[in-house]
Every structure is written in C-alpha cells, then in structure tokens.
Design a protein around this motif. Structure first.
Motif, PDB file in Angstrom:
ATOM      1  N   ALA A   1       0.835  -1.214   0.000  1.00 48.57           N
ATOM      2  CA  ALA A   1       0.000   0.000   0.000  1.00 48.57           C
ATOM      3  C   ALA A   1       0.861   1.253   0.000  1.00 48.57           C
ATOM      4  N   LEU A   2       1.973   1.228   0.719  1.00 48.58           N
ATOM      5  CA  LEU A   2       2.855   2.392   0.773  1.00 48.58           C
ATOM      6  C   LEU A   2       3.333   2.780  -0.619  1.00 48.58           C
ATOM      7  N   THR A   3       3.686   1.805  -1.440  1.00 49.30           N
ATOM      8  CA  THR A   3       4.144   2.082  -2.799  1.00 49.30           C
ATOM      9  C   THR A   3       3.036   2.717  -3.622  1.00 49.30           C
ATOM     10  N   ALA A   4       1.808   2.196  -3.473  1.00 46.37           N
ATOM     11  CA  ALA A   4       0.671   2.769  -4.198  1.00 46.37           C
ATOM     12  C   ALA A   4       0.400   4.203  -3.762  1.00 46.37           C
ATOM     13  N   VAL A   5       0.485   4.463  -2.470  1.00 47.25           N
ATOM     14  CA  VAL A   5       0.254   5.815  -1.948  1.00 47.25           C
ATOM     15  C   VAL A   5       1.290   6.793  -2.490  1.00 47.25           C
ATOM     16  N   THR A   6       2.552   6.426  -2.414  1.00 46.61           N
ATOM     17  CA  THR A   6       3.599   7.346  -2.874  1.00 46.61           C
ATOM     18  C   THR A   6       3.510   7.587  -4.375  1.00 46.61           C
ATOM     19  N   HIS A   7       3.141   6.554  -5.141  1.00 44.09           N
ATOM     20  CA  HIS A   7       2.992   6.741  -6.583  1.00 44.09           C
ATOM     21  C   HIS A   7       1.779   7.615  -6.906  1.00 44.09           C
ATOM     22  N   ALA A   8       0.674   7.413  -6.209  1.00 47.88           N
ATOM     23  CA  ALA A   8      -0.514   8.244  -6.445  1.00 47.88           C
ATOM     24  C   ALA A   8      -0.183   9.718  -6.233  1.00 47.88           C
ATOM     25  N   ILE A   9       0.513  10.007  -5.146  1.00 48.11           N
ATOM     26  CA  ILE A   9       0.880  11.395  -4.845  1.00 48.11           C
ATOM     27  C   ILE A   9       1.859  11.931  -5.883  1.00 48.11           C
ATOM     28  N   HIS A  10       2.849  11.113  -6.234  1.00 46.90           N
ATOM     29  CA  HIS A  10       3.841  11.556  -7.224  1.00 46.90           C
ATOM     30  C   HIS A  10       3.188  11.816  -8.580  1.00 46.90           C
ATOM     31  N   PHE A  11       2.300  10.929  -9.014  1.00 50.30           N
ATOM     32  CA  PHE A  11       1.629  11.118 -10.303  1.00 50.30           C
ATOM     33  C   PHE A  11       0.886  12.454 -10.333  1.00 50.30           C
ATOM     34  N   TYR A  12       0.198  12.753  -9.227  1.00 45.45           N
ATOM     35  CA  TYR A  12      -0.560  14.010  -9.167  1.00 45.45           C
ATOM     36  C   TYR A  12       0.384  15.209  -9.135  1.00 45.45           C
ATOM     37  N   GLU A  13       1.417  15.135  -8.314  1.00 46.89           N
ATOM     38  CA  GLU A  13       2.390  16.236  -8.241  1.00 46.89           C
ATOM     39  C   GLU A  13       3.022  16.499  -9.604  1.00 46.89           C
ATOM     40  N   ASP A  14       3.341  15.427 -10.307  1.00 49.52           N
ATOM     41  CA  ASP A  14       3.979  15.551 -11.608  1.00 49.52           C
ATOM     42  C   ASP A  14       3.022  16.128 -12.652  1.00 49.52           C
ATOM     43  N   GLU A  15       1.797  15.623 -12.654  1.00 53.96           N
ATOM     44  CA  GLU A  15       0.806  16.070 -13.648  1.00 53.96           C
ATOM     45  C   GLU A  15       0.538  17.560 -13.538  1.00 53.96           C
ATOM     46  N   PHE A  16       0.431  18.057 -12.318  1.00 48.89           N
ATOM     47  CA  PHE A  16       0.045  19.454 -12.115  1.00 48.89           C
ATOM     48  C   PHE A  16       1.215  20.332 -11.661  1.00 48.89           C
TER      49      PHE A  16
END
Length: 230
Positions: free
Chosen positions: A206-221
C-alpha cells in the motif's frame, strides 16, 4: 485537490471473540485499557487471530502508520493540495487534517489510534484526527470528485499520460488505495470508480501505491515547480 482514500484498511480494535484471551487481557491490564479498547495488531496477536475470519489480512495498523507518514510529509500535503481519509473494514472513517503530524514511533502511534477509537477525536484541544461511522461509498459521494480512480493489481495496465484526462488542477480527484496487505477490496470499488488501473504487473504494498498516487498528481500538475515560483 487530490482526495486519497486508504480503503478497507485493516485497522480495528480487538474483537470481543478474542478479548478474553490471556495475552490480550495481560496487555490491556499493562496499558490501563479494556481488552476491546486495544488496537488489533498481527505483529503481536497473530496466534490468537487465527480464530478470526480473514485472519491472514487483519490487524495491520503498521500499514496505516507508514502510509500516513508518507502522505502527510509529501510536498502535495505541504502545499495544501491533499486530503487524506482512512476507511476501515468495519466502516469507520478517520478524517485526517492536513496539518496532522503523527508520531514516527510505532508504539506512540498505536497509543494515539487507541485514544482516537476511544474518544472519537485527538488531540482534545483542536482535533486533527476525527473518527466517525461511514462507508467507502459515503466518502466518495461526499467528495463528489470530477474523477474517481482505484489502484488495483487485478485490473488492466494503464497509460500514465491518460490518468488525469479531462481533469484540471482546481478539480477534486479521488484515488482509492487498498489499506490491506494482500487480496482484494471488500468494498465494491467498481461501482464507485470511473477507472480501475494497475500501475505494475505484480502486487505491491500500500505504501508504494500511496507514494505513486501522490507523485503522479504532483507531476501532472507541476506541484513542485509551482512551490518554487511562489
């Protein structure tokens, strides 16, 4: 804003059916609590937990601890663009204020969560964590996001560049991540999601999924770029 939900999280107090076990009673006495006020923890209670249904996935407050640490310390949260929710298998909801700083010590974290389940709010003055009854569906409907996405290892591969299609930075986006060690969601995430995606061929934590979700959003915007231009 990104609304991140740790769904079906294996965070609960000791169920009554094992509360009379000797080791549970001893631990409760030592902590000055009733047995059913303790947080179920497979790190210590795994032998007794064999008596419970779904015992192989239950009692994992450690997952919630590391995921909360990572999410709350992220640049996205520091920029006030993240709202974190914990949804549990027993349909309890923890609303997490963005300014929350939870203990890095695991034992102190357990004490904090036990107090939260006992009182409904912590700390007493100006609560940052609030516990309430509620379903995963209820949270998603409250958020009413422009797009709701679930990360699951059991679905199709996704294209990174299309994850936030038709979404603007000012929109509310919801990403659902499983707060359990393995297996599938207990809640009907398919009915709540505009898209269910797999971001890696194999199952991961779950930790990997959480960090990727946040990174994807940070990167997109371009959240990090924007923070330097203030």
């Amino acid at each position: 804003m990104l609304h991140l939900i740790l769904a079906d999280s294996e965070l609960e107090t000791v169920p009554p059916e094992i509360s009379s076990e000797k080791s549970i009673r001893w631990k409760a006495q030592r902590r000055g609590r009733k047995p059913t006020e303790l947080i179920l923890d497979s790190n210590y209670d795994h032998r007794i937990m064999r008596k419970l249904p779904d015992s192989e996935r239950r009692g994992r407050p450690d997952i919630i601890h590391v995921c909360m640490l990572a999410a709350l310390d992220s640049p996205l949260n520091r920029e006030d663009l993240l709202k974190l929710y914990i949804h549990t298998r027993n349909d309890k909801i923890i609303d997490v204020a963005s300014e929350t700083r939870i203990p890095r010590s695991y034992n102190r974290f357990i004490g904090l969560i036990e107090q939260l389940f006992l009182t409904g709010e912590v700390p007493p003055e100006g609560p940052l964590l609030r516990l309430r009854d509620g379903t995963l569906r209820g949270i998603v409907e409250e958020i009413n996001p422009e797009k709701a996405i679930t990360f699951s290892s059991r679905e199709q591969e996704f294209r990174r560049e299309s994850l936030f299609d038709e979404v603007k930075k000012e929109d509310d986006v919801c990403i659902i991540v499983g707060g359990f060690p393995h297996g599938d969601f207990l809640s009907r995430v398919g009915e709540l999601s505009d898209e269910i995606v797999r971001i890696y061929p194999e199952e991961f934590e779950a930790l990997t999924a959480v960090t990727h979700a946040i990174h994807f959003y940070e990167d997109e915007f371009e959240v990090l770029k924007g923070s330097f231009n203030k």
